[in-house]
Motif scaffolding. Sequence first.
Motif, mmCIF file in Angstrom:
data_model
loop_
_atom_site.group_PDB
_atom_site.id
_atom_site.type_symbol
_atom_site.label_atom_id
_atom_site.label_comp_id
_atom_site.label_asym_id
_atom_site.label_seq_id
_atom_site.Cartn_x
_atom_site.Cartn_y
_atom_site.Cartn_z
ATOM 1 N N LEU A 123 14.205 6.630 -4.990
ATOM 2 C CA LEU A 123 14.136 7.646 -3.952
ATOM 3 C C LEU A 123 14.013 7.060 -2.547
ATOM 4 N N VAL A 124 13.182 6.028 -2.402
ATOM 5 C CA VAL A 124 12.848 5.512 -1.071
ATOM 6 C C VAL A 124 13.232 4.034 -0.969
ATOM 7 N N PRO A 125 14.195 3.690 -0.092
ATOM 8 C CA PRO A 125 14.621 2.286 0.036
ATOM 9 C C PRO A 125 13.479 1.332 0.349
ATOM 10 N N VAL A 126 12.500 1.792 1.111
ATOM 11 C CA VAL A 126 11.370 0.922 1.445
ATOM 12 C C VAL A 126 10.580 0.552 0.202
ATOM 13 N N TYR A 127 10.428 1.514 -0.716
ATOM 14 C CA TYR A 127 9.739 1.207 -1.964
ATOM 15 C C TYR A 127 10.521 0.170 -2.761
ATOM 16 N N ASP A 128 11.834 0.281 -2.725
ATOM 17 C CA ASP A 128 12.667 -0.693 -3.429
ATOM 18 C C ASP A 128 12.518 -2.077 -2.807
ATOM 19 N N ALA A 129 12.506 -2.116 -1.463
ATOM 20 C CA ALA A 129 12.346 -3.396 -0.772
ATOM 21 C C ALA A 129 10.978 -4.008 -1.075
ATOM 22 N N PHE A 144 0.810 -1.219 0.000
ATOM 23 C CA PHE A 144 0.000 0.000 0.000
ATOM 24 C C PHE A 144 0.847 1.275 0.000
ATOM 25 N N GLY A 145 0.582 2.159 -0.974
ATOM 26 C CA GLY A 145 1.309 3.412 -1.097
ATOM 27 C C GLY A 145 1.653 3.693 -2.535
ATOM 28 N N SER A 146 2.933 3.588 -2.854
ATOM 29 C CA SER A 146 3.397 3.909 -4.209
ATOM 30 C C SER A 146 3.240 2.711 -5.143
ATOM 31 N N ASN A 147 3.593 2.935 -6.402
ATOM 32 C CA ASN A 147 3.780 1.833 -7.337
ATOM 33 C C ASN A 147 5.194 1.336 -7.094
ATOM 34 N N ASN A 148 5.323 0.273 -6.340
ATOM 35 C CA ASN A 148 6.643 -0.185 -5.899
ATOM 36 C C ASN A 148 7.445 -0.887 -6.989
ATOM 37 N N LEU A 149 6.877 -0.982 -8.189
ATOM 38 C CA LEU A 149 7.645 -1.473 -9.331
ATOM 39 C C LEU A 149 8.169 -0.320 -10.186
ATOM 40 N N ASP A 150 7.808 0.908 -9.819
ATOM 41 C CA ASP A 150 8.236 2.092 -10.572
ATOM 42 C C ASP A 150 9.663 2.455 -10.170
ATOM 43 N N PRO A 151 10.612 2.477 -11.107
ATOM 44 C CA PRO A 151 11.999 2.781 -10.762
ATOM 45 C C PRO A 151 12.188 4.151 -10.128
ATOM 46 N N ARG A 152 11.305 5.112 -10.431
ATOM 47 C CA ARG A 152 11.412 6.435 -9.814
ATOM 48 C C ARG A 152 11.190 6.354 -8.312
ATOM 49 N N ALA A 153 10.167 5.618 -7.907
ATOM 50 C CA ALA A 153 9.873 5.455 -6.483
ATOM 51 C C ALA A 153 10.957 4.640 -5.799
ATOM 52 N N ARG A 154 11.419 3.592 -6.449
ATOM 53 C CA ARG A 154 12.411 2.697 -5.853
ATOM 54 C C ARG A 154 13.757 3.386 -5.664
#
Length: 313
Positions: free
Chosen positions: A118-124, A106-116
């Motif tokens: 910027l935010v390590p949690v999104y990458d995880a 829940f939150g961002s599109n965690n497959l989007d490289p832009r989000a990943r």
Amino acid sequence: MSLKNVIIAGATGSLGAPILSALLNEPSFNITILTRTTSSAQLPANIRVKKVSDAFTVSELTEAFKGQDAVVVALSTTPITKDDLAFRLIDAAVAAGVKRFIPSEFGSNNLDPRARKLVPVYDAKGAMLEYLQKRAAETGGRLTWTSFSCGSWLDWALNPAKSNNFLSISVKHRTATIYDSGLSRFSVTTSSNTALAVVKSLLISSETANKQIFTSDFVTNSREIVAALEKQLGSKFKIDEKDSAPILREASQKFDAGEYNATFSLLAMSFVADVDVGYDFEKEQTVWNERLGLPKVGLDEVVKEAIELADRS
């Protein structure tokens, strides 16, 4: 695909509690709560509970998931991204023969490289979703998944007791910090509509199998939120203008040094700073609100609720 037996992890959290409430309002489900044996959380007396140790081992989780059609993970950010817990939950679901897995995306599109980036949690979380897709494919369709990208829970963010003024807007004190231009736009889905989206996805499980679900009640920015508050309150906020760059830099350094709580600064900045993480879902994605039958909610409604909450506190 019929999904009847549903187990939820994180049922007392900021999103878990609304999801549990929405699940309990749907009579077609049999609900089980997954919790730790050491947890002191107050749970509904009439709901079945499965307890596991704080270690959350795959064997314990597998046993807890047996007989369940769907697993809903609503654990908070820190535990889900530490110690490979997210991966153990997925492995246990596969081992137990679960049909549908909803990760804590829940939150961002965690497959989007832009989000990943910027935010390590999104990458995880992106890595978690990629692993889930891989394990589901290995089952030949026995396990399916649905993930949710809902943007900000603005009702939660404007509730200081729950979020500690996550977006740096204090309704009670009439103060706000505006980062950069304050015009960065992001999708908002209320916590209640996010919870309802989860339930609706389980009811139309064939349509939502193996899909990223994007929801957006509306799209806004920091200045619009403050303006809406000022209009309804009839008074001006004290505004502090700040540059996000030093905050992003410091939070990234702290996170890299092992201070996982620093992730909350990064998460907040991903919404309100002049950064592009693809948060305008209505512009970039297919939004599912209408398809899921979610009630329409606007900025003024969320702001009104926040003001009423501040007046009561």
